[in-house]
Each structure stands twice: as C-alpha cells, then as structure tokens.
Design a protein around this motif. Sequence first.
Motif, PDB file in Angstrom:
ATOM      1  N   ASN A  64     138.594 118.627 130.622  1.00  0.00           N
ATOM      2  CA  ASN A  64     137.712 119.757 130.344  1.00  0.00           C
ATOM      3  C   ASN A  64     136.301 119.282 130.017  1.00  0.00           C
ATOM      4  O   ASN A  64     135.309 119.859 130.463  1.00  0.00           O
ATOM      5  N   ILE A  67     134.451 118.289 133.137  1.00  0.00           N
ATOM      6  CA  ILE A  67     133.937 119.452 133.872  1.00  0.00           C
ATOM      7  C   ILE A  67     132.627 119.930 133.246  1.00  0.00           C
ATOM      8  O   ILE A  67     131.655 120.235 133.943  1.00  0.00           O
ATOM      9  N   LYS A  70     129.800 117.469 134.089  1.00  0.00           N
ATOM     10  CA  LYS A  70     129.295 117.632 135.451  1.00  0.00           C
ATOM     11  C   LYS A  70     128.386 118.853 135.552  1.00  0.00           C
ATOM     12  O   LYS A  70     127.377 118.847 136.262  1.00  0.00           O
ATOM     13  N   ARG A  71     128.730 119.918 134.820  1.00  0.00           N
ATOM     14  CA  ARG A  71     127.905 121.124 134.833  1.00  0.00           C
ATOM     15  C   ARG A  71     126.539 120.863 134.194  1.00  0.00           C
ATOM     16  O   ARG A  71     125.513 121.312 134.690  1.00  0.00           O
TER      17      ARG A  71
END
Length: 224
Positions: A64, A67, A70-71
Amino acid sequence: METNKIAYLILIFISFQCCQQNKISDEKVVGDILPQLIDSLRIYESNVPPPPPNSIINTSVSANDSIIAKRIIKEYEQIIERVNSEDSRLLIGISDNSFFIDFEDLSSRNYSDSLLINQITQNYTTRKISNTTWNLNHIQIPPDYELILKSNLEEKYSDIWNIRDRRFGGIIAISKVYYNSNSKFGLMQLDNYPFYGDGASYFIIIERIQKEWKVKKILLNWQS
C-alpha cells in the motif's frame, strides 16, 4: 557661416553614431559571451521544487505504501512538467548599468595571463570612457535564457533575493568591455550572485574569432 553649421551638425551626427556603435559593440560581446559563461560557471535555476520524501523510496515499505509512493512521484513529475511547459527559460537578472574594472586592484594580482591583461588595461590609461546602460534588445542570446534588468526585478518582486520563480538563476553584474589596441582580445568582469550574501566574481579574457567573441580564460577575482 551656413556651411560651418552644416559641417558642425554632420560632426555631431558622426560622433553620435560612433557612440551608438561602441555601445552596441559591448552588447554584441555580451550576447556572444554570456551563454558560454552560463555554461562554464554553471549558472542554473536556484529554486527547484523539493524532491519527494526519502521515506517513499524505502524498499521495506508495504504494498500500500508503495502505491502511495508511486502516486506522490507521479504528482511531483506532473508539477515539474507543468512548470516547464509554461516557461522553461533560465531567468537571470542583470544590473542595469555596466561598471568599471578596478585596474589598480587588478594590477596587484598575478595571473598567468597578466601580460595580455596589462596590454589591454594600458590601452585605457589616458582614454576617457563611460559606462553602458544595457539595452536588452541589443543583447542577442539563445531562446533558452531570459534576461531581465535588476530595476524590473525590483518592480516585479518585493524582495529580489527571495524570488520563488523556479526559473530564477540569480543576478549578474557585467563590467565595461575593454579591448586591446587591435580589438583582437578583450577583458571584462562578471559578478554572479545566486543568493543574498553568496556570490563570486571573475575576470574574463575574451578573443575575437571570425567576428564572434569566445571565452579564452576565466580568472577568479573573489568568492564569498
């Protein structure tokens, strides 16, 4: 009497044209030399947005967290891309007027090119010269750069030493350009201030090669 008046007016006109040519000549030199100095002295944007936090590149984070990382990186890249798409030119402030090199101080220095420097400075021992108010329209530089007079910076920003424009690379001051007797070589001084209280000054020996001016040698004057 009328003939004398006409001759006098012609003389004034020629003198004015000569002054204009000398003025443009200095600006021609600056246009040729400045991109070379920007590259050699590594003058670049001083307000780069901060990178993403180091924690997001930790390999031990969960899926999580990966993710989310990366955002964040993607958003950061989008910010940089958006700023560059608006205007990616390096913005440099320049003092409105040229200044005179302190020949007395310069003569006390010992550089490997002192002989050439002395040849140039001796060419001005009895010559009366004036400083130049820079006309940016006469300084032809590549489209990657934007020059703005210091007085215009002061009108645009309340504190020119705290400019948040990402493109801003600092403020420079450029001396008069001094030439040897046959105008083959020249000498100028450039002071560079990327931040308040932080700067460096250089003597620049230049050479004319096929109607273009090239940097021959960069000599450190002082650094803070």
